[in-house]
Design a protein around this motif. Sequence first.
Motif, short mmCIF file in Angstrom:
data_model
loop_
_atom_site.label_atom_id
_atom_site.label_comp_id
_atom_site.label_asym_id
_atom_site.label_seq_id
_atom_site.Cartn_x
_atom_site.Cartn_y
_atom_site.Cartn_z
N MET A 18 0.71 -1.06 -0.05
CA MET A 18 0.03 -0.02 0.09
C MET A 18 0.87 1.27 0.03
O MET A 18 0.63 2.05 -0.82
CB MET A 18 -0.76 0.12 1.25
N PHE A 19 1.87 1.36 0.79
CA PHE A 19 2.72 2.47 1.12
C PHE A 19 3.47 2.88 -0.14
O PHE A 19 3.84 3.93 -0.60
CB PHE A 19 3.57 2.27 2.28
N GLY A 20 3.76 1.81 -1.06
CA GLY A 20 4.37 1.95 -2.41
C GLY A 20 3.62 2.92 -3.28
O GLY A 20 4.32 3.46 -4.14
N ARG A 21 2.20 2.85 -3.27
CA ARG A 21 1.60 3.67 -4.05
C ARG A 21 1.69 5.27 -3.60
O ARG A 21 1.17 6.11 -4.42
CB ARG A 21 -0.01 3.59 -4.05
N PHE A 22 2.39 5.66 -2.55
CA PHE A 22 2.87 7.01 -2.37
C PHE A 22 4.00 7.40 -3.37
O PHE A 22 3.81 8.65 -3.36
CB PHE A 22 3.22 7.19 -0.84
N LYS A 23 4.57 6.62 -4.11
CA LYS A 23 5.59 6.81 -5.11
C LYS A 23 4.71 7.22 -6.25
O LYS A 23 5.53 7.57 -7.17
CB LYS A 23 6.51 5.58 -5.28
N ARG A 24 3.65 7.01 -6.32
CA ARG A 24 2.81 7.18 -7.86
C ARG A 24 2.71 8.52 -7.82
O ARG A 24 1.38 9.05 -7.73
CB ARG A 24 1.65 6.57 -8.01
N TRP B 119 -10.06 4.94 2.69
CA TRP B 119 -10.92 5.25 1.48
C TRP B 119 -10.28 4.73 0.30
O TRP B 119 -10.94 3.79 -0.27
CB TRP B 119 -11.29 7.00 1.70
N ARG B 120 -9.51 5.68 -0.29
CA ARG B 120 -8.87 5.30 -1.71
C ARG B 120 -7.77 4.49 -1.38
O ARG B 120 -7.50 3.58 -2.34
CB ARG B 120 -8.47 6.67 -2.17
N GLY B 121 -7.15 4.15 -0.25
CA GLY B 121 -5.94 3.28 -0.22
C GLY B 121 -6.64 1.77 -0.13
O GLY B 121 -5.93 0.72 -0.93
N GLY C 196 -4.02 5.49 -9.24
CA GLY C 196 -4.14 5.00 -8.09
C GLY C 196 -3.18 5.47 -7.06
O GLY C 196 -2.47 4.62 -6.30
N SER C 197 -2.61 7.12 -7.32
CA SER C 197 -1.70 7.41 -6.46
C SER C 197 -2.33 7.66 -5.03
O SER C 197 -3.22 8.76 -5.00
CB SER C 197 -1.14 8.69 -7.20
N LEU C 198 -1.84 7.28 -3.96
CA LEU C 198 -2.21 7.83 -2.79
C LEU C 198 -1.91 9.27 -2.25
O LEU C 198 -2.40 9.75 -1.53
CB LEU C 198 -1.52 6.51 -1.69
N ILE C 199 -0.57 9.59 -2.66
CA ILE C 199 -0.08 10.96 -2.34
C ILE C 199 -1.06 12.01 -3.28
O ILE C 199 -1.39 13.09 -2.62
CB ILE C 199 1.27 11.28 -2.93
N PHE C 200 -1.71 11.42 -4.42
CA PHE C 200 -2.71 12.37 -4.85
C PHE C 200 -3.91 12.55 -4.21
O PHE C 200 -4.50 13.47 -3.98
CB PHE C 200 -2.89 11.71 -6.33
N ALA C 201 -4.42 11.13 -3.83
CA ALA C 201 -5.50 10.98 -3.05
C ALA C 201 -5.55 12.00 -1.49
O ALA C 201 -6.42 12.77 -1.11
CB ALA C 201 -5.91 9.79 -2.61
N ASP D 133 -5.95 -2.28 -8.61
CA ASP D 133 -4.91 -2.91 -8.19
C ASP D 133 -5.00 -2.68 -6.85
O ASP D 133 -5.14 -1.62 -6.03
CB ASP D 133 -3.54 -2.49 -8.79
N ILE D 134 -4.91 -3.86 -6.07
CA ILE D 134 -5.06 -4.05 -4.66
C ILE D 134 -3.51 -4.42 -3.96
O ILE D 134 -2.97 -5.22 -4.46
CB ILE D 134 -5.78 -5.13 -4.06
N PRO D 135 -3.17 -3.48 -3.23
CA PRO D 135 -1.78 -3.59 -2.51
C PRO D 135 -1.80 -4.66 -1.55
O PRO D 135 -2.82 -5.27 -0.94
CB PRO D 135 -1.74 -2.34 -1.84
#
Length: 213
Positions: free
Chosen positions: A1-7, A70-72, A137-142, A211-213
Amino acid sequence: MFGRFKRFRIKWYWWLLLILLPASIHLAGVSLWDYLNPAESQLDRLYIAHGLGALLPSFLIAGFGEELGWRGFALPRLQRNFSPIGASFILAIVHLLWHLPTYWLGQGIHNVPFVYVLAFVFPWTFIFNWLYNKSGGSLIFAVGFHAISNASLSLVRFMPWEEVVPISPELITQLAIPDELGGPYLTVCAVYFVVAILVIVTGKFNRINTDIP
């Protein structure tokens, strides 16, 4: 999940929407209300210092505090089992139930009747989910969009002052407040609704990120 902060490699115009869209919708709504109701028009709708002051708490509480859920976590799973519209409806309902106890806390929810909040959260969730999917699917964007959305509530004043309408459990069953207090809020909700319809109809809403982390 935390890898999606890199998007964060997202096209620049999506970042621009992230920054400008919430405040633009709020400003359009209150401007429309003031135009239609000149006798009740308020010149002091912008509170830049309040908006900037709310930005950091919004990142920490609303952004990082909620978006992992929510989005993560929830949205990618919902979009695997439901249509994007169905997933957005479900997430909006859960989001509302999550915030329901804050009526007893006296903070953490909009100080308007709960039926008004329904008119805000549903279109806001559809727009948010659309942007999240467009970001890949960017968590930093969310986190950023949720934080800026919350800070924009303080930047553009369209809710009544809490000294006039305090947050209390009575707002859950209350159906209306005077037009001069609730009118700007409902007009902003109407603008959110129009934007959400445009997003669903013309924004390729069905292109989702599952995509599910």
